[in-house]
Write an enzyme that holds these catalytic residues in place. Structure first.
Site, PDB file in Angstrom:
ATOM      1  N   ARG A  43       0.823  -1.216   0.000  1.00 18.54           N
ATOM      2  CA  ARG A  43       0.000   0.000   0.000  1.00 18.54           C
ATOM      3  C   ARG A  43       0.851   1.257   0.000  1.00 18.54           C
ATOM      4  O   ARG A  43       0.495   2.260  -0.619  1.00 18.54           O
ATOM      5  CB  ARG A  43      -0.934  -0.010   1.212  1.00 18.54           C
ATOM      6  N   GLU A  54       7.988 -18.303   3.110  1.00 16.46           N
ATOM      7  CA  GLU A  54       7.239 -19.026   4.138  1.00 16.46           C
ATOM      8  C   GLU A  54       7.745 -20.471   4.212  1.00 16.46           C
ATOM      9  O   GLU A  54       7.778 -21.179   3.205  1.00 16.46           O
ATOM     10  CB  GLU A  54       5.750 -19.005   3.821  1.00 16.46           C
ATOM     11  N   ALA A  55       8.133 -20.897   5.427  1.00 17.37           N
ATOM     12  CA  ALA A  55       8.722 -22.223   5.594  1.00 17.37           C
ATOM     13  C   ALA A  55       7.725 -23.344   5.334  1.00 17.37           C
ATOM     14  O   ALA A  55       8.117 -24.440   4.909  1.00 17.37           O
ATOM     15  CB  ALA A  55       9.308 -22.360   6.994  1.00 17.37           C
ATOM     16  N   CYS A  64      -5.155 -19.413  15.255  1.00 17.30           N
ATOM     17  CA  CYS A  64      -6.005 -19.584  16.437  1.00 17.30           C
ATOM     18  C   CYS A  64      -7.275 -20.376  16.129  1.00 17.30           C
ATOM     19  O   CYS A  64      -7.990 -20.780  17.049  1.00 17.30           O
ATOM     20  CB  CYS A  64      -6.373 -18.224  17.026  1.00 17.30           C
ATOM     21  N   TYR A  83      -6.711 -15.500   2.553  1.00 13.75           N
ATOM     22  CA  TYR A  83      -6.749 -15.439   1.090  1.00 13.75           C
ATOM     23  C   TYR A  83      -5.905 -16.583   0.560  1.00 13.75           C
ATOM     24  O   TYR A  83      -4.933 -16.996   1.200  1.00 13.75           O
ATOM     25  CB  TYR A  83      -6.163 -14.112   0.557  1.00 13.75           C
ATOM     26  N   VAL A 102      14.256 -20.154   5.670  1.00 16.24           N
ATOM     27  CA  VAL A 102      15.458 -19.339   5.771  1.00 16.24           C
ATOM     28  C   VAL A 102      16.464 -20.020   6.693  1.00 16.24           C
ATOM     29  O   VAL A 102      16.110 -20.526   7.765  1.00 16.24           O
ATOM     30  CB  VAL A 102      15.104 -17.933   6.290  1.00 16.24           C
TER      31      VAL A 102
END
Length: 478
Positions: A43, A54-55, A64, A83, A102
C-alpha cells in the site's frame, strides 16, 4: 514461518546477491505478521519488489482457528485461509514462496539464504522483515519424534490430526500442557468423542492466571469429563503397535495420539546468530517502528518482545492481534512510510468448554514477581439482570496497588459477557486509570446484556473501598 538450519544442500545464487537490488523488501514468514507486513508495504509503495519466504506450505491462515477446525466447527482447512496464495501473487503482486525455509542472514552483504525444493538459494534485500513466529517447545523426552505426536502449531499438523479423527482412529488422547492451547485442544478432542487426559507439570492449569481463578477453570474442565492431572509430567513415550504408551507420574497410559501444548519460544535463532539483540527469552528486541538492532532489518509478530505498557519494558507475549499490528507497522516503515506501535497490555480471552476466560495486564503472581507491592480484589456479579433468562455468574479479579493503581484483571464466566468486560479494563490500563476511575466508568446497561451494577463495577467498588481503608492512619490492612 520459522527459521532453521539446513545443511548439505546444492547451492544456487539467484536474484540480486549481496544487496544489489536497490528496492527489494524480503519478508521472512507468511503468517499473520508477515502477510500484514507485505500488504502494508504494497500500500505504501506500489512499485516495490516484495518477496515473502514461508517455511510451510500455507500462508495467511487463522492459527487460532486450528482447535475449531479439529473440533469440526470449521469444515475445511481452506476456510482458515484469509486469502489463497494466488490472491497475494496476482492481486497484490507479492512474490509469495512457500516451503522456503530461511537458514542464514548476512546483514553486511544484505543477503539471506533459504532452502527450497532441495536447493539452497541466496537472495539480496534492501530491507528485511523477520516475522518467523514461534516454535513449539519440545521437552527432552524420549519418544516425542513419533508421527502420532502433534504440536498443532501449523495447518499441516492440524490436517494430519484431523484425518485421524475423521477416520475414527483417535479414541484416547494425551494432551501435555494445560495452558490456552492445551485446554482448547482438550475441548476440541472431547467434542470429537475422544477420551482426553491432560497432564500439567505445574500445580495449576492456565499458569498465566492466579491460582484462585485457575481453580474455576479446572473445575469446568473436570466437569466436562477430562482427566486433568496437575503436578504431573510426561516422563517417557514409546510405540506399542498402533498405539503409544506414555509414562506419566509413574503410571502407564495407552493412547492413540499425543498433543504437545507446552508453550512456544520465539523463532529468532537465525536473526540472533546474525547479531540481532534479543531479550532473556530469546525474542528480538525492536523499537516503536519495529526496527531491530541490525541495519535495515525489522521484525514483528511472535518472534519479538514488544513494549509492555504496564511493566514499562519489553515482554514476550505472543498473541494474534499484536502480530497483525506489529506486522502492519513494520511493513509500512520498511516501505518508506511512517507508523509506530506503542505497546501491549497483554489482553487475551479463551473459550474453555462453557467458560470464557480472560485476562489483561498483570496477575498478582506476576506483579509480586516483579517486586511490586500489590493486592487482588475479587467480586462475583451477574452477566445480565438477575431476572433475565440465561443470567450466569461472572467472576472478576482486579490486581492493583494499595494506592489504587490498576495493574491487571482476570475474568471467568459463561458466554460473550466476559469478552465484553475485559476490553474496557484493557482500555483503562492503556489510559492509566486507577480503580477509582474504573468505579466511575459509564458502562452500558440493558437487562439482556448487563445488570445495573456490572461485575466490573462491583470489583472496582470493592477495590476502591479496600484502598481507602488501607490509606487511613492506624489501618491494620496489609
Amino acid at each position: 514461518m520459522g527459521l532453521g538450519r539446513v545443511k548439505s544442500l546444492p547451492f544456487e545464487v539467484i536474484e540480486g546477491e549481496e544487496g544489489s537490488m536497490s528496492s527489494r523488501l524480503v519478508v521472512v514468514g507468511g503468517g499473520a505478521a508477515g502477510m500484514s507486513a507485505a500488504s502494508a508495504a504494497r500500500r505504501v509503495d506500489p512499485a516495490l519488489d516484495i518477496v515473502v519466504l514461508e517455511a510451510g506450505g500455507y500462508a495467511a491462515y487463522g492459527l487460532c482457528g486450528l482447535p475449531y477446525y479439529l473440533a469440526g466447527l470449521v469444515e475445511s482447512a481452506d476456510d482458515l485461509l484469509a486469502y489463497p496464495p494466488s490472491f497475494f501473487r496476482e492481486q497484490r503482486r507479492i512474490d509469495l514462496r512457500l516451503n522456503a525455509r530461511v537458514t542464514q542472514l548476512d546483514p553486511q552483504r544484505q543477503t539471506i539464504c533459504y532452502a527450497q525444493d532441495g536447493r539452497e538459494r541466496r537472495l539480496g534485500y534492501h530491507r528485511l522483515i523477520v516475522t518467523a513466529g514461534g516454535v513449539p517447545v519440545r521437552p527432552p523426552i524420549p519418544g516425542l519424534d513419533d508421527e502420532r505426536v502433534f504440536t498443532v502449531r501449523t495447518l499441516e499438523d492440524a490436517i494430519s490430526l484431523r484425518s485421524l479423527l475423521d477416520a475414527g482412529r483417535i479414541g484416547q488422547v494425551l494432551v501435555v500442557g494445560a495452558g490456552y492451547v492445551g485446554l482448547e485442544m482438550a475441548e476440541a478432542l472431547t467434542a470429537r468423542g475422544s477420551a482426553v487426559t491432560v497432564v500439567e507439570a505445574l500445580a495449576q492449569a492456565m499458569p498465566n492466571l492466579d491460582a484462585p481463578v485457575a481453580a474455576l477453570v479446572e473445575a469446568e474442565v473436570r466437569r466436562r469429563g477430562v482427566d486433568l492431572r496437575l503436578g504431573t509430567r510426561l516422563e517417557k513415550l514409546a510405540r506399542a503397535g498402533d498405539r503409544l504408551v506414555a509414562r506419566i507420574g509413574g503410571q502407564q497410559l495407552s493412547v492413540d495420539a499425543v498433543v504437545l501444548a507446552t508453550g512456544v519460544r520465539p523463532a529468532s535463532s537465525v536473526a540472533a546468530a546474525a547479531g540481532a539483540a534479543t531479550d532473556q527469552a530469546g525474542a528480538l528486541l525492536v523499537d516503536e517502528s519495529m526496527r531491530t538492532s541490525l541495519p535495515d532489518v525489522f521484525a514483528a509478530g511472535d518472534c519479538v518482545a514488544t513494549h509492555h505498557r504496564v511493566l514499562g519494558r519489553p515482554a514476550f507475549v505472543p498473541l494474534g492481534p499484536a502480530a497483525n499490528k506489529t506486522g502492519r507497522v513494520a511493513g509500512t516503515v520498511a516501505a518508506g512510510g511512517a507508523a509506530s506501535f506503542t505497546g501491549i497490555v497483554g489482553t487475551a480471552v479463551v473459550k474453555v468448554f462453557d467458560l470464557a476466560v480472560a485476562r489483561t495486564g498483570l496477575t498478582l503472581t506476576e506483579t509480586l514477581a516483579e517486586g511490586l507491592r500489590a493486592v487482588a480484589t475479587d467480586a462475583t456479579g451477574k452477566s445480565r439482570a438477575k431476572y433475565y433468562p440465561g443470567t450466569s455468574p461472572v467472576h472478576v479479579r482486579l490486581v492493583h496497588t494499595p494506592g489504587g493503581r490498576l495493574l491487571g484483571a482476570q475474568l471467568v464466566g459463561a458466554g460473550d459477557g466476559v469478552a465484553k468486560r475485559i476490553d474496557p479494563i484493557a482500555i483503562a490500563l492503556q489510559a492509566g486509570f486507577d480503580v477509582g476511575d474504573l468505579v466511575a466508568a459509564d458502562l452500558s446497561y440493558a437487562p439482556p446484556y448487563a445488570p445495573v451494577y456490572d461485575p466490573v463495577l462491583l470489583a472496582a467498588q470493592a477495590a476502591n473501598a479496600a484502598n481507602a481503608i488501607a490509606s487511613q492512619p492506624n489501618s491494620l490492612a496489609v
